[in-house]
Design a protein around this motif. Structure first.
Motif, PDB file in Angstrom:
ATOM      1  N   PRO A 105       0.805  -1.224   0.000  1.00  0.00           N
ATOM      2  CA  PRO A 105       0.000   0.000   0.000  1.00  0.00           C
ATOM      3  C   PRO A 105       0.838   1.273   0.000  1.00  0.00           C
ATOM      4  CG  PRO A 105       0.001  -1.009   2.176  1.00  0.00           C
ATOM      5  CD  PRO A 105       0.705  -1.960   1.265  1.00  0.00           C
ATOM      6  N   TYR A 106       2.161   1.148   0.109  1.00  0.00           N
ATOM      7  CA  TYR A 106       3.036   2.329   0.164  1.00  0.00           C
ATOM      8  C   TYR A 106       4.095   2.252  -0.928  1.00  0.00           C
ATOM      9  CZ  TYR A 106       1.154   2.790   4.922  1.00  0.00           C
ATOM     10  OH  TYR A 106       0.334   2.897   6.000  1.00  0.00           O
ATOM     11  N   SER A 107       4.269   3.377  -1.639  1.00  0.00           N
ATOM     12  CA  SER A 107       5.410   3.482  -2.546  1.00  0.00           C
ATOM     13  C   SER A 107       6.646   3.784  -1.718  1.00  0.00           C
ATOM     14  CB  SER A 107       5.181   4.604  -3.552  1.00  0.00           C
ATOM     15  OG  SER A 107       5.183   5.869  -2.894  1.00  0.00           O
ATOM     16  N   ALA A 108       7.819   3.724  -2.341  1.00  0.00           N
ATOM     17  CA  ALA A 108       9.061   4.001  -1.625  1.00  0.00           C
ATOM     18  C   ALA A 108       9.058   5.414  -1.053  1.00  0.00           C
ATOM     19  CB  ALA A 108      10.259   3.792  -2.551  1.00  0.00           C
ATOM     20  N   ASP A 109       8.590   6.385  -1.848  1.00  0.00           N
ATOM     21  CA  ASP A 109       8.550   7.782  -1.385  1.00  0.00           C
ATOM     22  C   ASP A 109       7.554   7.948  -0.240  1.00  0.00           C
ATOM     23  OD1 ASP A 109      10.470   8.495  -3.217  1.00  0.00           O
ATOM     24  OD2 ASP A 109       9.030   9.270  -4.701  1.00  0.00           O
ATOM     25  N   GLU A 110       6.419   7.277  -0.319  1.00  0.00           N
ATOM     26  CA  GLU A 110       5.411   7.392   0.732  1.00  0.00           C
ATOM     27  C   GLU A 110       5.921   6.781   2.047  1.00  0.00           C
ATOM     28  OE1 GLU A 110       1.300   7.273  -1.982  1.00  0.00           O
ATOM     29  OE2 GLU A 110       2.250   5.411  -1.284  1.00  0.00           O
ATOM     30  N   LEU A 111       6.607   5.657   1.943  1.00  0.00           N
ATOM     31  CA  LEU A 111       7.138   5.015   3.146  1.00  0.00           C
ATOM     32  C   LEU A 111       8.195   5.905   3.794  1.00  0.00           C
ATOM     33  CD1 LEU A 111       6.642   2.384   4.661  1.00  0.00           C
ATOM     34  CD2 LEU A 111       8.541   1.361   3.397  1.00  0.00           C
ATOM     35  N   HIS A 112       9.020   6.523   2.962  1.00  0.00           N
ATOM     36  CA  HIS A 112      10.041   7.437   3.484  1.00  0.00           C
ATOM     37  C   HIS A 112       9.383   8.642   4.159  1.00  0.00           C
ATOM     38  CE1 HIS A 112      13.077  10.687   3.365  1.00  0.00           C
ATOM     39  NE2 HIS A 112      13.947   9.704   3.527  1.00  0.00           N
ATOM     40  N   ALA A 113       8.313   9.148   3.569  1.00  0.00           N
ATOM     41  CA  ALA A 113       7.620  10.303   4.139  1.00  0.00           C
ATOM     42  C   ALA A 113       6.985   9.957   5.487  1.00  0.00           C
ATOM     43  CB  ALA A 113       6.555  10.804   3.165  1.00  0.00           C
ATOM     44  N   VAL A 114       6.426   8.765   5.606  1.00  0.00           N
ATOM     45  CA  VAL A 114       5.844   8.339   6.875  1.00  0.00           C
ATOM     46  C   VAL A 114       6.935   8.245   7.947  1.00  0.00           C
ATOM     47  CG1 VAL A 114       4.726   6.454   8.113  1.00  0.00           C
ATOM     48  CG2 VAL A 114       3.880   7.136   5.867  1.00  0.00           C
ATOM     49  N   ALA A 115       8.063   7.629   7.589  1.00  0.00           N
ATOM     50  CA  ALA A 115       9.171   7.509   8.538  1.00  0.00           C
ATOM     51  C   ALA A 115       9.637   8.888   8.999  1.00  0.00           C
ATOM     52  CB  ALA A 115      10.336   6.750   7.901  1.00  0.00           C
ATOM     53  N   GLN A 116       9.754   9.826   8.066  1.00  0.00           N
ATOM     54  CA  GLN A 116      10.194  11.173   8.406  1.00  0.00           C
ATOM     55  C   GLN A 116       9.208  11.863   9.341  1.00  0.00           C
ATOM     56  OE1 GLN A 116      13.264  12.298   7.227  1.00  0.00           O
ATOM     57  NE2 GLN A 116      12.957  13.834   8.827  1.00  0.00           N
TER      58      GLN A 116
END
Length: 616
Positions: free
Chosen positions: A317-328
């Motif tokens: 459900p998460y793209s690489a950019d979306e996962l990075h944004a959530v982590a940030q």
């Protein structure tokens, strides 16, 4: 799709029904454990409530959960749940109903090794809810219907902990005094209800499950939110920190444990989330994640969504950019929380501790270590030299009851003539135990963001005739301060005296360091090892010097106590070997430092008598 659930015919001692361990009033139960003994260990299953299927990505509940990041259960943030109560009620694991879940199954060997990890969707039936006290009572009571099963769960937690310790994790529990390390290795205080075996069972099983999930995801090249952790540049080597943790937990000294808590908070960085495996320093693992609390932590919900999509053979459900944004977002929020908490505590305690530091008539002798530290810190930083505070700081220094951080505050932060008695007493106490000078300098480097002091060491001679000369220097920006060269018959002894000399120069106080062995041009060791003059020095300091000059060996102190807390009597036995003869002396007093000093004085008397007899 396979679904995991226990069936009849489980072996004797099996925890056949999953058990949820939490306080009685808990409504967000997101994990349960089950344990089955096997011929070579156990099969441990950790069930995690299926929250991902009930909270749609991008929904109003999901957006609010991301902003809140995790549930709060009191403290400066108050009480605020990550998910609304109706959502919790619908998705929590609960007795008396079938609950969708994610099952993490592991085979645990008798040596604590974990392998054969399987991750599947599951349905939890017949779950039992118990609080910590109930679990601890069942483990103790052989007549309890769940005794055998919960004893197996306790056995699993014990071998898991032993394995983690063996592999270098910063993991310790002292349930009697209420101190423990969290997963990052930071020393923490346990709530009263957590001080029993149930806490260890939960912690070890959840750490095992989160570690297993990280490895399972890595094997499948599955990007999730990993929990990465590192130490600061000034953190001590792992074996040194482990040794210090062992000593502090064994001593059960609140002052020592509080000091170690400050030290771990200063030297171990806060763990962060990232879409890559960066390793976990505190656990000493190549990979770790949070996946067992999706009702309470948003990172766990994200991990669960990704794992379930993989099990269902659907796209993440998460793209690489979306996962990075959530982590940030999670990391930024946690950082802001830490800063807000720090400011909140400062604003509340600042005025109170400032008034206390300036109170001329206050009696600080009854304050515990934490309360006194807060007042001492305020007095040193704001140069408030209240006579009562200065007198108490000097007394605690003389009794060896100041931490390295507190010694640093008194010596290198406090200033003015009013603080001079405490500063002199502090340096004298360090001179009696010169090894502490290195710790004080290390703390000074940490709080100022500087490099550790540099030592140069030379050696002459070999074996028992070797003499070492050391010098310590401190660099801050363009400024450098260097202590005197000091020699001793051991490298460690020379370094300790060199550190003491540097500390005295940084504090602008008379240098109490001394040479413990001669350093001449021929490189010969001293012709004889006469006893050092006692002068007005403490017997503990004299004995330390005798050991460093090899007059005696195997110097140890054993401490015991007796009586109620308000009338405690401490007994100390000092032991050492000299010329093949074992010597010892015992003394008692109402203070540890006094008992130790008196025992040292008794041993010193025996040493002088033995030398007189041998030369007669």
């Amino acid at each position: 799709m396979s679904r995991v659930q226990f069936t009849a015919g489980s072996p004797v001692g099996a925890l056949t029904d999953p058990v949820m361990i939490d306080s009685k009033e808990t409504v967000d139960r997101d994990d349960a454990i089950a344990v089955h003994p096997t011929s070579d260990g156990w099969r441990l299953t950790v069930y995690v409530a299926d929250v991902a299927s009930g909270v749609a990505l991008g929904s109003d509940a999901d957006r609010k959960a991301l902003r809140r990041r995790e549930s709060a259960y009191g403290g400066w943030r108050g009480r605020a749940k990550m998910l609304p109560r109706p959502v919790e009620d619908r998705l929590t694991l609960a007795p008396g109903r079938a609950c969708p879940a994610l099952a993490v199954q592991m085979k645990v060997g008798r040596d604590g090794s974990v392998n054969h990890v399987e991750v599947e969707r599951a349905t939890v039936r017949g779950a039992l809810a118990m609080d910590h006290a109930e679990v601890a009572a069942a483990v103790r009571n052989s007549d309890h219907p769940l005794h055998a099963g919960l004893r197996q769960a306790a056995a699993v937690s014990e071998v898991l902990l032993a394995r983690r310790r063996e592999h270098g994790a910063l993991a310790l529990y002292d349930l009697l005094s209420g101190w423990a390390t969290d997963e990052d290795g930071t020393v923490v205080r346990l709530a009263s209800f957590e001080r029993n075996i149930a806490y260890v069972i939960v912690q070890e099983c959840m750490i095992a499950a989160n570690t297993a999930l990280a490895g399972w995801a890595a094997e499948r090249d599955l990007p999730v939110l990993f929990r990465n952790h590192s130490a600061s540049k000034v953190a001590p080597p792992r074996d040194v920190l482990l040794h210090d943790l062992d000593l502090a937990f064994t001593a059960r000294s609140d002052a020592r444990l509080a000091a170690l808590q400050q030290r771990t908070l200063m030297t171990l960085r806060a763990a962060e989330y990232a879409p890559f495996m960066g390793g976990h320093w505190g656990l000493n693992l190549p990979g770790y994640l949070h996946g067992t609390s999706p009702l309470r932590r948003y990172a766990d919900l994200v991990v669960q969504r990704i794992i379930l999509s993989h099990l269902d053979k659907t796209a993440s459900p998460y793209s690489a950019d979306e996962l990075h944004a959530v982590a940030q977002a999670l990391n930024d929020g946690a950082r802001q929380d830490r800063e807000a908490e720090s400011e909140s505590r400062k604003s509340v305690t600042h005025s109170r501790t400032r008034r206390a530091a300036a109170d001329d008539s206050a009696d600080y002798s009854r304050l515990d270590s934490a309360a006194f530290h807060a007042i001492l810190k305020r007095g040193c930083k704001e140069q408030i030299a209240g006579p009562s505070l200065v007198d108490e700081a000097a007394r605690r220094a003389a009794d060896q009851n100041l931490t390295s951080l507190e010694q640093q505050l008194v010596l290198l932060v406090a200033g003015g003539a009013g603080w001079q008695p405490a500063r002199v007493a502090c340096l004298q106490a360090i001179a009696a135990s010169p090894e502490t000078a290195v710790s004080v300098l290390s703390v000074h480097a940490q709080v100022n963001g500087c490099e550790l002091p540099e030592f140069t060491v030379e050696a002459r001679g070999q074996g028992h005739d070797a003499v070492f000369r050391a010098q310590a220097s401190w660099t801050s920006g363009d400024d450098q301060v260097t202590g005197a060269e000091r020699s001793a018959s051991t490298k460690k002894g020379a370094r300790h005296q060199a550190a003491l000399s540097l500390l005295a120069r940084l504090a602008d106080l008379p240098d109490p360091s001394r040479d413990l062995a001669s350093w001449d041009r021929t490189g010969a060791a001293p012709a004889s090892k006469a006893l050092p003059p006692a002068e007005d020095r403490s017997p503990v300091s004299v004995l330390n010097e005798l050991e460093q000059t090899r007059v005696i060996t195997g110097l140890t102190y054993g401490m015991s106590s007796d009586g109620p807390g308000h009338q405690m009597v401490f007994s100390c036995t000092a032991r050492a070997d000299m010329g093949g003869q074992s010597l010892s002396a015992t003394a008692s007093a109402t203070k540890k430092a006094t008992a130790k000093a008196n025992a040292a004085d008794g041993l010193l008397t025996q040493i002088r008598a033995a030398r007189t007899e041998s030369h007669a």
